[in-house]
Design a protein around this motif. Structure first.
Motif, short mmCIF file in Angstrom:
data_model
loop_
_atom_site.label_atom_id
_atom_site.label_comp_id
_atom_site.label_asym_id
_atom_site.label_seq_id
_atom_site.Cartn_x
_atom_site.Cartn_y
_atom_site.Cartn_z
N ASP A 180 0.83 -1.20 0.00
CA ASP A 180 0.00 0.00 0.00
C ASP A 180 0.86 1.25 0.00
N HIS A 181 0.77 2.03 -1.08
CA HIS A 181 1.53 3.28 -1.21
C HIS A 181 0.74 4.51 -0.77
N THR A 182 -0.48 4.32 -0.30
CA THR A 182 -1.28 5.44 0.20
C THR A 182 -0.62 6.06 1.43
N THR A 183 -0.69 7.38 1.54
CA THR A 183 -0.32 8.02 2.80
C THR A 183 -1.55 7.97 3.69
N ALA A 184 -1.48 7.13 4.71
CA ALA A 184 -2.63 6.87 5.58
C ALA A 184 -2.15 6.78 7.02
N SER A 185 -3.03 6.39 7.91
CA SER A 185 -2.65 6.27 9.32
C SER A 185 -1.91 4.96 9.57
N ALA A 186 -1.12 4.96 10.64
CA ALA A 186 -0.47 3.72 11.04
C ALA A 186 -1.50 2.71 11.52
N ASP A 187 -2.60 3.21 12.07
CA ASP A 187 -3.66 2.31 12.56
C ASP A 187 -4.26 1.49 11.42
N VAL A 188 -4.57 2.13 10.29
CA VAL A 188 -5.18 1.39 9.20
C VAL A 188 -4.17 0.43 8.59
N ALA A 189 -2.89 0.79 8.60
CA ALA A 189 -1.86 -0.13 8.11
C ALA A 189 -1.83 -1.39 8.96
N ARG A 190 -1.86 -1.22 10.28
CA ARG A 190 -1.83 -2.38 11.17
C ARG A 190 -3.10 -3.22 11.01
N GLU A 191 -4.22 -2.53 10.85
CA GLU A 191 -5.51 -3.22 10.68
C GLU A 191 -5.49 -4.10 9.43
N ILE A 192 -5.05 -3.53 8.31
CA ILE A 192 -5.01 -4.29 7.06
C ILE A 192 -3.96 -5.39 7.14
N GLY A 193 -2.85 -5.08 7.80
CA GLY A 193 -1.82 -6.10 7.98
C GLY A 193 -2.32 -7.33 8.70
N PHE A 235 1.66 -8.24 3.59
CA PHE A 235 1.29 -6.82 3.52
C PHE A 235 2.50 -5.96 3.87
N ILE A 236 2.70 -4.90 3.09
CA ILE A 236 3.72 -3.89 3.35
C ILE A 236 3.06 -2.52 3.24
N ASP A 237 3.14 -1.69 4.29
CA ASP A 237 2.73 -0.29 4.13
C ASP A 237 3.94 0.47 3.62
N ALA A 238 3.74 1.20 2.52
CA ALA A 238 4.87 1.77 1.80
C ALA A 238 4.55 3.15 1.23
N PRO A 239 4.25 4.14 2.08
CA PRO A 239 3.99 5.48 1.56
C PRO A 239 5.22 6.04 0.86
N VAL A 240 4.99 7.00 -0.02
CA VAL A 240 6.07 7.51 -0.86
C VAL A 240 6.24 9.02 -0.67
N SER A 241 7.42 9.49 -1.02
CA SER A 241 7.71 10.93 -1.04
C SER A 241 8.46 11.24 -2.32
N GLY A 242 8.22 12.43 -2.84
CA GLY A 242 8.88 12.84 -4.08
C GLY A 242 7.94 13.54 -5.02
N GLY A 243 6.64 13.51 -4.69
CA GLY A 243 5.66 14.26 -5.47
C GLY A 243 5.43 13.70 -6.87
N GLN A 244 4.64 14.42 -7.63
CA GLN A 244 4.29 14.00 -8.97
C GLN A 244 5.52 13.85 -9.85
N ALA A 245 6.46 14.78 -9.72
CA ALA A 245 7.69 14.70 -10.53
C ALA A 245 8.47 13.45 -10.20
#
Length: 295
Positions: free
Chosen positions: A94-107, A117-127
């Motif tokens: 999951d690359h969504t920026t979400a809460s740690a709670d929902v990551a643990r729930e889905i995990g 399951f891996i929670d994997a939010p990203v940084s770097g923007g559209q570019a």
């Protein structure tokens, strides 16, 4: 090469899914708006599915990049959700920026189903997404991460396992806390320099090479000076992210006075009609405040 599904074709997900095709993976996509999925298929020659479940069926890996916790739950659970189609032994990233709670729930849900399951939010923007140069912060167990690492590499310049499930989201919160302070500091410096009659371009050229330098300064100072705010992450999304940071801080006892203050500044930008302006629009608030003081 892997058989991959990608859920969510927004400004981030659309190019990320494209990089997976370029890397040689077989990709099936699903998007809430079918027109965007059709456009993606026409451009990248992948496949599209009618539901997240259909996209996940037969996939070794499913990636998602949607809006928030509620959006994430809506594509994950239920008869048409991706977990319903994901086979035992397959992995959801999951690359969504979400809460740690929902990551643990889905995990936990995935684990009960025999799925990874891996929670994997990203940084770097559209570019960063378009150029395949994202920074990815992962949470989960090491064995699962080792399996997804080579695939994620298609759109990453940096990725690492930060700890157990939820740790990726917590690291992304740190990222957003830093950005909030950096952008506000840059906005104040530019407004100060303009009020002082300095040549802002020359001033930034000098200070950017010292201790004040940052990605925000290098990439946003010109558009901030010009009052153009169509080049990055929207204010609405930043407020969503900061609300997650502040909620987590209330739970863990951390003090976030600057993040809380900047969140209120962004609320004022929203009141100015800047919901879809990028985060550098904090300078517009300062300029408006300065103008108001004249009257």
């Amino acid at each position: 090469m892997a058989k991959v599904a990608f859920i969510g074709l927004g400004v981030m997900g659309y190019p990320m899914a494209g990089h997976l095709v370029k890397a040689g993976h077989t990709v099936t996509v699903w998007n809430r708006s079918a027109d965007k999925a059709d456009k993606w298929v026409a451009q990248h020659k992948g496949q599209k599915a009618a539901t997240p479940k259909e996209a996940a069926t037969g996939a070794e890996l499913v990636m998602a990049c949607v809006g928030n916790d509620d959006d994430l739950r809506s594509v994950t659970y239920g008869d048409t959700g991706l977990l319903a189609g994901l086979a035992k032994g397959a992995i959801f990233v999951d690359h969504t920026t979400a809460s740690a709670d929902v990551a643990r729930e889905i995990g936990e849900k995935a684990k009960a189903n025999g799925q990874g399951f891996i929670d994997a939010p990203v940084s770097g923007g559209q570019a960063g997404a378009e150029n395949g140069q994202l920074t990815i912060m992962c949470g989960g167990d090491a064995a699962t991460y080792d399996k997804v690492h080579p695939v994620i590499q298609a759109y990453a310049k940096m990725q690492n396992l930060m700890g157990p499930t939820g740790s990726g989201q917590l690291t992304k919160m740190m990222n957003q806390i830093c950005i909030a302070g950096l952008v506000q500091g840059l906005a104040e410096a530019l407004a100060f320099g303009r009020a002082s009659g300095l040549d802002l371009t020359k001033a930034v050229e000098v200070i950017s090479k010292g201790a004040a330098g940052s990605w925000q300064m290098d990439n946003r100072h010109k558009t901030m000076i010009e009052g153009k705010f169509d080049y990055g992450f929207a204010v609405d999304w930043m407020r969503k992210d900061l609300s997650i940071c502040l909620a987590e801080a209330r739970r863990n006892g951390a003090s976030l006075p600057v993040a809380a203050l900047v969140d209120q500044f962004y609320a004022e930008v929203q009141q100015m009609g800047g919901n879809r302006w990028d985060t550098s629009s904090l300078i517009a608030r300062l300029e408006a405040t300065k103008t108001a003081k004249k009257f």
